[in-house]
Design an enzyme around this catalytic site. Structure first.
Site, PDB file in Angstrom:
ATOM      1  N   CYS A   1       0.809  -1.225   0.000  1.00  0.00           N
ATOM      2  CA  CYS A   1       0.000   0.000   0.000  1.00  0.00           C
ATOM      3  C   CYS A   1       0.843   1.278   0.000  1.00  0.00           C
ATOM      4  O   CYS A   1       0.319   2.367  -0.241  1.00  0.00           O
ATOM      5  CB  CYS A   1      -0.963  -0.007   1.186  1.00  0.00           C
TER       6      CYS A   1
ATOM      7  N   HIS B   1      -3.122   7.096   2.194  1.00  0.00           N
ATOM      8  CA  HIS B   1      -3.572   5.777   1.734  1.00  0.00           C
ATOM      9  C   HIS B   1      -4.928   5.484   2.366  1.00  0.00           C
ATOM     10  O   HIS B   1      -5.117   5.691   3.569  1.00  0.00           O
ATOM     11  CB  HIS B   1      -2.549   4.711   2.138  1.00  0.00           C
TER      12      HIS B   1
ATOM     13  N   ASN C   1     -10.259  -0.262   0.155  1.00  0.00           N
ATOM     14  CA  ASN C   1      -8.797  -0.131   0.151  1.00  0.00           C
ATOM     15  C   ASN C   1      -8.270  -0.723  -1.159  1.00  0.00           C
ATOM     16  O   ASN C   1      -8.348  -1.936  -1.360  1.00  0.00           O
ATOM     17  CB  ASN C   1      -8.245  -0.891   1.362  1.00  0.00           C
TER      18      ASN C   1
HETATM   19  N1  ACO Z   1     -18.402  -8.509   9.876  1.00  0.00           N
HETATM   20  C1  ACO Z   1     -18.796  -8.832  11.122  1.00  0.00           C
HETATM   21  N2  ACO Z   1     -17.952  -9.160  12.109  1.00  0.00           N
HETATM   22  C2  ACO Z   1     -16.651  -9.171  11.803  1.00  0.00           C
HETATM   23  C3  ACO Z   1     -16.157  -8.859  10.514  1.00  0.00           C
HETATM   24  C4  ACO Z   1     -17.107  -8.528   9.534  1.00  0.00           C
HETATM   25  N3  ACO Z   1     -16.762  -8.192   8.277  1.00  0.00           N
HETATM   26  N4  ACO Z   1     -14.817  -8.945  10.551  1.00  0.00           N
HETATM   27  C5  ACO Z   1     -14.452  -9.315  11.776  1.00  0.00           C
HETATM   28  N5  ACO Z   1     -15.568  -9.461  12.547  1.00  0.00           N
HETATM   29  C6  ACO Z   1     -15.655  -9.857  13.925  1.00  0.00           C
HETATM   30  C7  ACO Z   1     -14.467 -10.668  14.408  1.00  0.00           C
HETATM   31  O1  ACO Z   1     -14.575 -12.014  14.021  1.00  0.00           O
HETATM   32  C8  ACO Z   1     -14.570 -10.487  15.899  1.00  0.00           C
HETATM   33  O2  ACO Z   1     -15.535 -11.366  16.367  1.00  0.00           O
HETATM   34  P1  ACO Z   1     -15.344 -12.110  17.785  1.00  0.00           P
HETATM   35  O3  ACO Z   1     -15.291 -11.003  18.799  1.00  0.00           O
HETATM   36  O4  ACO Z   1     -16.540 -12.979  17.886  1.00  0.00           O
HETATM   37  O5  ACO Z   1     -14.041 -12.876  17.673  1.00  0.00           O
HETATM   38  C9  ACO Z   1     -15.103  -9.057  16.047  1.00  0.00           C
HETATM   39  O6  ACO Z   1     -15.663  -8.706  14.763  1.00  0.00           O
HETATM   40  C10 ACO Z   1     -14.042  -8.060  16.416  1.00  0.00           C
HETATM   41  O7  ACO Z   1     -12.909  -8.297  15.583  1.00  0.00           O
HETATM   42  P2  ACO Z   1     -11.694  -7.333  15.601  1.00  0.00           P
HETATM   43  O8  ACO Z   1     -10.676  -7.823  14.619  1.00  0.00           O
HETATM   44  O9  ACO Z   1     -11.252  -7.133  17.016  1.00  0.00           O
HETATM   45  O10 ACO Z   1     -12.386  -6.011  15.063  1.00  0.00           O
HETATM   46  P3  ACO Z   1     -11.787  -4.576  14.925  1.00  0.00           P
HETATM   47  O11 ACO Z   1     -12.616  -3.605  15.630  1.00  0.00           O
HETATM   48  O12 ACO Z   1     -10.318  -4.565  15.181  1.00  0.00           O
HETATM   49  O13 ACO Z   1     -12.015  -4.294  13.383  1.00  0.00           O
HETATM   50  C11 ACO Z   1     -10.708  -4.226  11.389  1.00  0.00           C
HETATM   51  C12 ACO Z   1     -11.386  -5.109  12.411  1.00  0.00           C
HETATM   52  C13 ACO Z   1     -11.778  -3.412  10.674  1.00  0.00           C
HETATM   53  C14 ACO Z   1      -9.998  -5.109  10.366  1.00  0.00           C
HETATM   54  C15 ACO Z   1      -9.730  -3.290  12.122  1.00  0.00           C
HETATM   55  O14 ACO Z   1      -8.848  -4.020  12.919  1.00  0.00           O
HETATM   56  C16 ACO Z   1      -8.938  -2.455  11.187  1.00  0.00           C
HETATM   57  O15 ACO Z   1      -9.452  -1.583  10.546  1.00  0.00           O
HETATM   58  N6  ACO Z   1      -7.621  -2.674  11.107  1.00  0.00           N
HETATM   59  C17 ACO Z   1      -6.779  -1.992  10.178  1.00  0.00           C
HETATM   60  C18 ACO Z   1      -6.514  -2.946   9.117  1.00  0.00           C
HETATM   61  C19 ACO Z   1      -6.559  -2.342   7.747  1.00  0.00           C
HETATM   62  O16 ACO Z   1      -7.092  -1.308   7.462  1.00  0.00           O
HETATM   63  N7  ACO Z   1      -5.971  -3.101   6.878  1.00  0.00           N
HETATM   64  C20 ACO Z   1      -5.947  -2.726   5.523  1.00  0.00           C
HETATM   65  C21 ACO Z   1      -4.753  -3.308   4.915  1.00  0.00           C
HETATM   66  S1  ACO Z   1      -3.349  -2.647   5.614  1.00  0.00           S
HETATM   67  C22 ACO Z   1      -3.083  -1.255   4.937  1.00  0.00           C
HETATM   68  O17 ACO Z   1      -3.680  -0.890   3.978  1.00  0.00           O
HETATM   69  C23 ACO Z   1      -2.057  -0.464   5.537  1.00  0.00           C
END
Ligand code: ACO
Length: 322
Positions: free
Chosen positions: A116, A249, A279
Protein backbone atom coordinates in the site's frame (compact mmCIF):
# COMPACT_ATOMS: atom_id res chain seq x y z
CA UNK A 1 18.54 22.92 -10.19
CA UNK A 2 16.07 20.47 -11.71
CA UNK A 3 12.74 20.15 -9.92
CA UNK A 4 9.91 17.64 -10.42
CA UNK A 5 6.28 18.64 -10.86
CA UNK A 6 3.03 16.74 -11.30
CA UNK A 7 1.74 17.69 -14.74
CA UNK A 8 -1.34 15.43 -14.87
CA UNK A 9 -3.41 12.90 -12.93
CA UNK A 10 -5.77 10.11 -13.98
CA UNK A 11 -7.64 7.18 -12.48
CA UNK A 12 -9.90 4.28 -13.35
CA UNK A 13 -12.31 2.01 -11.46
CA UNK A 14 -13.68 -1.15 -13.08
CA UNK A 15 -17.41 -1.81 -13.40
CA UNK A 16 -20.19 -0.67 -11.11
CA UNK A 17 -19.78 -0.06 -7.36
CA UNK A 18 -20.70 -3.09 -5.23
CA UNK A 19 -22.41 -2.25 -1.92
CA UNK A 20 -21.79 -4.06 1.36
CA UNK A 21 -25.13 -5.86 1.31
CA UNK A 22 -24.57 -7.11 -2.25
CA UNK A 23 -21.08 -8.33 -1.30
CA UNK A 24 -22.39 -10.09 1.82
CA UNK A 25 -25.06 -11.87 -0.23
CA UNK A 26 -22.70 -12.76 -3.08
CA UNK A 27 -20.12 -14.42 -0.79
CA UNK A 28 -22.55 -15.57 1.94
CA UNK A 29 -20.65 -13.65 4.63
CA UNK A 30 -21.64 -13.54 8.29
CA UNK A 31 -21.48 -9.74 8.38
CA UNK A 32 -23.66 -6.64 8.02
CA UNK A 33 -23.68 -3.29 6.25
CA UNK A 34 -23.74 -1.58 9.68
CA UNK A 35 -20.67 -3.49 10.98
CA UNK A 36 -18.60 -2.72 7.89
CA UNK A 37 -19.54 0.97 7.85
CA UNK A 38 -18.99 1.41 11.60
CA UNK A 39 -15.56 -0.33 11.73
CA UNK A 40 -14.15 0.73 8.34
CA UNK A 41 -16.24 3.52 6.77
CA UNK A 42 -16.48 1.42 3.59
CA UNK A 43 -19.83 1.43 1.74
CA UNK A 44 -18.88 0.27 -1.77
CA UNK A 45 -15.92 -1.03 -3.77
CA UNK A 46 -15.26 -1.95 -7.41
CA UNK A 47 -14.17 -5.46 -8.42
CA UNK A 48 -12.49 -6.16 -11.77
CA UNK A 49 -14.31 -8.69 -13.98
CA UNK A 50 -12.60 -11.98 -14.78
CA UNK A 51 -9.83 -11.52 -17.33
CA UNK A 52 -9.20 -7.86 -16.44
CA UNK A 53 -5.69 -7.45 -15.07
CA UNK A 54 -3.76 -4.68 -13.29
CA UNK A 55 -2.22 -3.55 -16.59
CA UNK A 56 -5.72 -3.04 -18.06
CA UNK A 57 -6.75 -0.78 -15.17
CA UNK A 58 -3.35 0.96 -15.35
CA UNK A 59 -3.84 1.60 -19.07
CA UNK A 60 -7.11 3.50 -18.58
CA UNK A 61 -5.74 5.55 -15.66
CA UNK A 62 -2.53 6.31 -17.60
CA UNK A 63 -4.38 7.49 -20.71
CA UNK A 64 -6.32 9.96 -18.55
CA UNK A 65 -3.16 11.18 -16.80
CA UNK A 66 -1.35 11.64 -20.13
CA UNK A 67 -4.30 13.58 -21.51
CA UNK A 68 -4.39 15.81 -18.41
CA UNK A 69 -0.63 16.41 -18.76
CA UNK A 70 -1.03 17.24 -22.46
CA UNK A 71 1.49 14.66 -23.60
CA UNK A 72 1.66 11.34 -25.41
CA UNK A 73 3.01 7.92 -24.54
CA UNK A 74 6.22 8.47 -26.48
CA UNK A 75 6.96 11.64 -24.46
CA UNK A 76 7.66 9.33 -21.47
CA UNK A 77 11.16 8.07 -20.73
CA UNK A 78 10.29 6.28 -17.47
CA UNK A 79 7.30 4.11 -16.50
CA UNK A 80 6.94 2.78 -12.95
CA UNK A 81 3.98 0.68 -11.80
CA UNK A 82 3.41 0.08 -8.10
CA UNK A 83 1.50 -3.17 -7.65
CA UNK A 84 1.31 -6.26 -5.46
CA UNK A 85 -1.09 -7.93 -7.90
CA UNK A 86 0.94 -7.95 -11.13
CA UNK A 87 -0.39 -9.57 -14.32
CA UNK A 88 2.47 -12.09 -14.33
CA UNK A 89 5.43 -13.15 -12.21
CA UNK A 90 7.36 -11.59 -15.07
CA UNK A 91 7.61 -9.51 -17.19
CA UNK A 92 6.70 -6.50 -15.08
CA UNK A 93 3.27 -4.90 -15.30
CA UNK A 94 5.12 -1.70 -16.25
CA UNK A 95 6.57 -3.38 -19.35
CA UNK A 96 3.11 -4.70 -20.32
CA UNK A 97 1.65 -1.23 -19.76
CA UNK A 98 4.39 0.32 -21.88
CA UNK A 99 3.39 -1.93 -24.78
CA UNK A 100 -0.35 -1.31 -24.32
CA UNK A 101 0.24 2.45 -24.24
CA UNK A 102 2.25 2.26 -27.47
CA UNK A 103 5.43 3.65 -25.95
CA UNK A 104 8.18 2.35 -28.25
CA UNK A 105 11.02 4.77 -27.61
CA UNK A 106 12.97 2.53 -25.22
CA UNK A 107 11.70 4.14 -22.01
CA UNK A 108 12.73 2.34 -18.80
CA UNK A 109 9.85 0.34 -17.27
CA UNK A 110 9.75 -1.55 -13.99
CA UNK A 111 7.46 -2.43 -11.06
CA UNK A 112 7.77 -1.41 -7.43
CA UNK A 113 6.48 -3.79 -4.77
CA UNK A 114 5.82 -1.99 -1.50
CA UNK A 115 2.15 -2.95 -1.15
CA UNK A 116 0.00 0.00 0.00
CA UNK A 117 3.05 2.33 0.16
CA UNK A 118 3.94 1.39 -3.41
CA UNK A 119 2.73 4.59 -5.02
CA UNK A 120 4.69 6.83 -2.64
CA UNK A 121 7.74 4.61 -3.15
CA UNK A 122 7.37 4.82 -6.95
CA UNK A 123 6.85 8.57 -6.89
CA UNK A 124 9.90 9.06 -4.69
CA UNK A 125 12.03 6.93 -7.04
CA UNK A 126 10.79 8.76 -10.16
CA UNK A 127 11.45 12.13 -8.53
CA UNK A 128 15.08 11.13 -7.87
CA UNK A 129 15.54 9.99 -11.49
CA UNK A 130 14.18 13.32 -12.78
CA UNK A 131 16.12 15.43 -10.29
CA UNK A 132 19.35 13.65 -11.30
CA UNK A 133 18.81 14.76 -14.91
CA UNK A 134 18.80 11.19 -16.25
CA UNK A 135 15.05 11.25 -17.12
CA UNK A 136 12.63 14.02 -18.08
CA UNK A 137 9.08 12.68 -17.92
CA UNK A 138 7.79 9.75 -15.85
CA UNK A 139 4.49 7.93 -15.64
CA UNK A 140 3.92 6.68 -12.09
CA UNK A 141 0.98 4.30 -11.62
CA UNK A 142 -0.61 2.42 -8.74
CA UNK A 143 -2.74 -0.48 -10.06
CA UNK A 144 -4.27 -3.39 -8.19
CA UNK A 145 -6.71 -6.29 -8.47
CA UNK A 146 -6.66 -7.23 -4.79
CA UNK A 147 -9.93 -9.13 -5.32
CA UNK A 148 -7.75 -11.93 -6.77
CA UNK A 149 -5.84 -12.50 -3.51
CA UNK A 150 -8.75 -12.28 -1.07
CA UNK A 151 -10.11 -15.26 0.83
CA UNK A 152 -13.83 -14.68 0.31
CA UNK A 153 -14.63 -16.78 3.37
CA UNK A 154 -12.57 -14.50 5.66
CA UNK A 155 -14.97 -11.72 6.66
CA UNK A 156 -12.18 -9.91 8.55
CA UNK A 157 -10.32 -9.08 5.32
CA UNK A 158 -12.48 -9.58 2.22
CA UNK A 159 -14.83 -6.67 2.98
CA UNK A 160 -11.94 -4.18 3.13
CA UNK A 161 -10.47 -4.17 -0.36
CA UNK A 162 -11.30 -3.10 -3.91
CA UNK A 163 -9.71 -2.91 -7.38
CA UNK A 164 -8.61 0.19 -9.31
CA UNK A 165 -5.76 2.26 -10.68
CA UNK A 166 -4.43 5.80 -10.43
CA UNK A 167 -1.62 7.52 -12.31
CA UNK A 168 0.39 10.73 -12.38
CA UNK A 169 2.75 12.21 -14.95
CA UNK A 170 5.86 13.74 -13.36
CA UNK A 171 8.16 16.01 -15.34
CA UNK A 172 11.27 18.12 -14.99
CA UNK A 173 10.54 21.75 -14.10
CA UNK A 174 12.30 24.95 -13.10
CA UNK A 175 10.05 25.51 -10.06
CA UNK A 176 9.35 23.03 -7.22
CA UNK A 177 7.09 20.57 -7.43
CA UNK A 178 7.92 17.81 -5.06
CA UNK A 179 9.39 19.55 -2.00
CA UNK A 180 10.39 16.53 0.10
CA UNK A 181 9.87 12.79 0.20
CA UNK A 182 10.79 9.90 2.48
CA UNK A 183 10.31 6.15 2.48
CA UNK A 184 11.06 3.45 5.04
CA UNK A 185 10.60 -0.24 5.77
CA UNK A 186 10.80 -2.61 8.75
CA UNK A 187 10.61 -6.22 7.58
CA UNK A 188 10.37 -7.53 11.14
CA UNK A 189 6.62 -6.83 10.89
CA UNK A 190 6.13 -8.99 7.79
CA UNK A 191 3.83 -11.37 9.68
CA UNK A 192 1.00 -8.92 10.46
CA UNK A 193 0.03 -8.40 6.82
CA UNK A 194 1.09 -10.75 4.04
CA UNK A 195 0.18 -13.16 1.25
CA UNK A 196 2.53 -15.93 2.36
CA UNK A 197 2.42 -18.11 -0.76
CA UNK A 198 4.54 -18.74 -3.85
CA UNK A 199 4.50 -20.67 -7.09
CA UNK A 200 6.86 -23.62 -6.92
CA UNK A 201 7.21 -26.47 -9.40
CA UNK A 202 3.93 -25.60 -11.08
CA UNK A 203 1.75 -25.37 -7.97
CA UNK A 204 1.03 -22.75 -5.32
CA UNK A 205 2.79 -23.55 -2.08
CA UNK A 206 2.00 -21.85 1.21
CA UNK A 207 -1.08 -19.65 1.48
CA UNK A 208 -2.06 -17.57 -1.60
CA UNK A 209 -4.51 -15.33 0.27
CA UNK A 210 -4.11 -12.04 2.13
CA UNK A 211 -3.75 -12.57 5.90
CA UNK A 212 -3.83 -9.76 8.42
CA UNK A 213 -3.74 -8.99 12.11
CA UNK A 214 -6.12 -6.03 11.83
CA UNK A 215 -5.48 -4.45 15.23
CA UNK A 216 -1.67 -4.66 14.93
CA UNK A 217 -1.87 -3.10 11.47
CA UNK A 218 -4.11 -0.33 12.77
CA UNK A 219 -1.73 0.68 15.59
CA UNK A 220 1.38 0.50 13.40
CA UNK A 221 -0.23 2.52 10.59
CA UNK A 222 -1.35 5.43 12.77
CA UNK A 223 2.10 5.73 14.43
CA UNK A 224 4.26 5.71 11.28
CA UNK A 225 1.91 7.88 9.21
CA UNK A 226 2.21 10.70 11.75
CA UNK A 227 6.01 10.24 12.03
CA UNK A 228 6.70 10.28 8.30
CA UNK A 229 4.42 13.28 7.76
CA UNK A 230 6.51 15.26 10.24
CA UNK A 231 9.70 14.00 8.62
CA UNK A 232 8.85 15.46 5.19
CA UNK A 233 7.40 18.65 6.66
CA UNK A 234 10.60 19.21 8.66
CA UNK A 235 12.72 18.50 5.56
CA UNK A 236 10.80 21.18 3.65
CA UNK A 237 10.80 23.63 6.60
CA UNK A 238 6.99 23.61 6.72
CA UNK A 239 4.27 22.90 9.29
CA UNK A 240 0.94 21.10 9.01
CA UNK A 241 -0.85 24.47 9.02
CA UNK A 242 0.60 25.05 5.53
CA UNK A 243 -0.83 21.79 4.15
CA UNK A 244 -3.94 22.35 2.03
CA UNK A 245 -4.74 18.67 1.48
CA UNK A 246 -3.73 15.44 3.16
CA UNK A 247 -4.06 12.54 0.68
CA UNK A 248 -3.46 9.41 2.74
CA UNK A 249 -3.57 5.78 1.73
CA UNK A 250 -7.24 4.82 2.01
CA UNK A 251 -7.15 1.81 4.35
CA UNK A 252 -9.90 2.53 6.80
CA UNK A 253 -11.73 5.72 7.72
CA UNK A 254 -10.75 5.35 11.38
CA UNK A 255 -7.02 5.22 10.47
CA UNK A 256 -7.50 8.34 8.33
CA UNK A 257 -9.30 10.21 11.10
CA UNK A 258 -6.70 9.23 13.73
CA UNK A 259 -3.85 10.33 11.47
CA UNK A 260 -5.48 13.68 10.64
CA UNK A 261 -6.13 14.27 14.38
CA UNK A 262 -2.50 13.47 15.26
CA UNK A 263 -1.35 15.98 12.62
CA UNK A 264 -3.85 18.63 13.85
CA UNK A 265 -5.43 18.70 10.39
CA UNK A 266 -9.17 19.31 10.05
CA UNK A 267 -11.15 16.41 8.53
CA UNK A 268 -12.18 18.83 5.73
CA UNK A 269 -8.53 18.98 4.62
CA UNK A 270 -8.29 15.23 4.21
CA UNK A 271 -9.25 13.61 0.88
CA UNK A 272 -11.33 10.52 1.75
CA UNK A 273 -12.42 8.03 -0.90
CA UNK A 274 -12.35 4.82 1.13
CA UNK A 275 -16.14 4.89 1.54
CA UNK A 276 -16.65 4.45 -2.21
CA UNK A 277 -13.46 2.62 -3.27
CA UNK A 278 -12.53 0.45 -0.27
CA UNK A 279 -8.80 -0.13 0.15
CA UNK A 280 -7.22 -0.33 -3.32
CA UNK A 281 -3.67 -0.68 -1.92
CA UNK A 282 -1.09 1.03 -4.20
CA UNK A 283 -3.87 2.58 -6.28
CA UNK A 284 -5.62 4.36 -3.41
CA UNK A 285 -3.49 7.51 -3.18
CA UNK A 286 -3.43 8.38 -6.91
CA UNK A 287 -7.16 7.51 -7.14
CA UNK A 288 -7.94 9.95 -4.32
CA UNK A 289 -5.54 12.54 -5.76
CA UNK A 290 -7.17 12.40 -9.20
CA UNK A 291 -10.70 12.47 -7.82
CA UNK A 292 -10.01 15.65 -5.82
CA UNK A 293 -8.25 17.30 -8.79
CA UNK A 294 -11.11 16.53 -11.15
CA UNK A 295 -13.87 17.67 -8.78
CA UNK A 296 -12.03 20.97 -8.27
CA UNK A 297 -11.06 20.59 -4.60
CA UNK A 298 -7.31 20.46 -5.31
CA UNK A 299 -6.08 23.51 -7.17
CA UNK A 300 -2.74 24.47 -8.75
CA UNK A 301 -0.37 26.09 -6.26
CA UNK A 302 -1.76 24.22 -3.23
CA UNK A 303 0.42 22.14 -0.89
CA UNK A 304 -0.37 18.42 -0.78
CA UNK A 305 0.84 15.77 1.64
CA UNK A 306 0.64 12.22 0.25
CA UNK A 307 1.38 9.33 2.57
CA UNK A 308 1.08 5.59 2.64
CA UNK A 309 1.69 2.53 4.80
CA UNK A 310 1.55 -1.11 3.81
CA UNK A 311 2.74 -4.67 4.18
CA UNK A 312 6.41 -5.21 4.80
CA UNK A 313 5.97 -3.07 6.76
CA UNK A 314 6.66 -0.12 4.47
CA UNK A 315 5.72 3.53 4.77
CA UNK A 316 6.47 6.84 3.12
CA UNK A 317 5.32 10.38 2.33
CA UNK A 318 5.71 13.05 -0.33
CA UNK A 319 5.08 16.76 0.15
CA UNK A 320 4.44 18.75 -3.00
CA UNK A 321 3.28 22.03 -4.44
CA UNK A 322 0.74 21.10 -7.10
N1 ACO B 1 -18.40 -8.51 9.88
C1 ACO B 1 -18.80 -8.83 11.12
N2 ACO B 1 -17.95 -9.16 12.11
C2 ACO B 1 -16.65 -9.17 11.80
C3 ACO B 1 -16.16 -8.86 10.51
C4 ACO B 1 -17.11 -8.53 9.53
N3 ACO B 1 -16.76 -8.19 8.28
N4 ACO B 1 -14.82 -8.94 10.55
C5 ACO B 1 -14.45 -9.31 11.78
N5 ACO B 1 -15.57 -9.46 12.55
C6 ACO B 1 -15.66 -9.86 13.93
C7 ACO B 1 -14.47 -10.67 14.41
O1 ACO B 1 -14.58 -12.01 14.02
C8 ACO B 1 -14.57 -10.49 15.90
O2 ACO B 1 -15.53 -11.37 16.37
P1 ACO B 1 -15.34 -12.11 17.78
O3 ACO B 1 -15.29 -11.00 18.80
O4 ACO B 1 -16.54 -12.98 17.89
O5 ACO B 1 -14.04 -12.88 17.67
C9 ACO B 1 -15.10 -9.06 16.05
O6 ACO B 1 -15.66 -8.71 14.76
C10 ACO B 1 -14.04 -8.06 16.42
O7 ACO B 1 -12.91 -8.30 15.58
P2 ACO B 1 -11.69 -7.33 15.60
O8 ACO B 1 -10.68 -7.82 14.62
O9 ACO B 1 -11.25 -7.13 17.02
O10 ACO B 1 -12.39 -6.01 15.06
P3 ACO B 1 -11.79 -4.58 14.93
O11 ACO B 1 -12.62 -3.61 15.63
O12 ACO B 1 -10.32 -4.56 15.18
O13 ACO B 1 -12.01 -4.29 13.38
C11 ACO B 1 -10.71 -4.23 11.39
C12 ACO B 1 -11.39 -5.11 12.41
C13 ACO B 1 -11.78 -3.41 10.67
C14 ACO B 1 -10.00 -5.11 10.37
C15 ACO B 1 -9.73 -3.29 12.12
O14 ACO B 1 -8.85 -4.02 12.92
C16 ACO B 1 -8.94 -2.45 11.19
O15 ACO B 1 -9.45 -1.58 10.55
N6 ACO B 1 -7.62 -2.67 11.11
C17 ACO B 1 -6.78 -1.99 10.18
C18 ACO B 1 -6.51 -2.95 9.12
C19 ACO B 1 -6.56 -2.34 7.75
O16 ACO B 1 -7.09 -1.31 7.46
N7 ACO B 1 -5.97 -3.10 6.88
C20 ACO B 1 -5.95 -2.73 5.52
C21 ACO B 1 -4.75 -3.31 4.92
S1 ACO B 1 -3.35 -2.65 5.61
C22 ACO B 1 -3.08 -1.25 4.94
O17 ACO B 1 -3.68 -0.89 3.98
C23 ACO B 1 -2.06 -0.46 5.54
Amino acid sequence: MIHTRVSGTGSYLPGEPIGNTELIERYKLDSSDDWIIERTGIRTRHLAPAGVASSDLALEASRRALQAAGCEANDLDLIIVATSTPDYIFPSTAALLQHKLGNDNGAAAFDVQAVCSGFVYAMTIAEKFIRSGSHKRALVVGAEVFSRILDWSDRGTCVLFGDGAGAVVLEAANEPGILASAFHADGSHHGILSVPGQVCGGTVTGDPFLRMDGQAVFKFAVRVLAEVAHEVLDAAGMTTSQVDWLIPHQANVRILQSTARKLHLAPENCVVTVAEHGNTSAASIPLAFDEAVRDGRIKRGQHLLLEGVGGGFTWGAALLKF
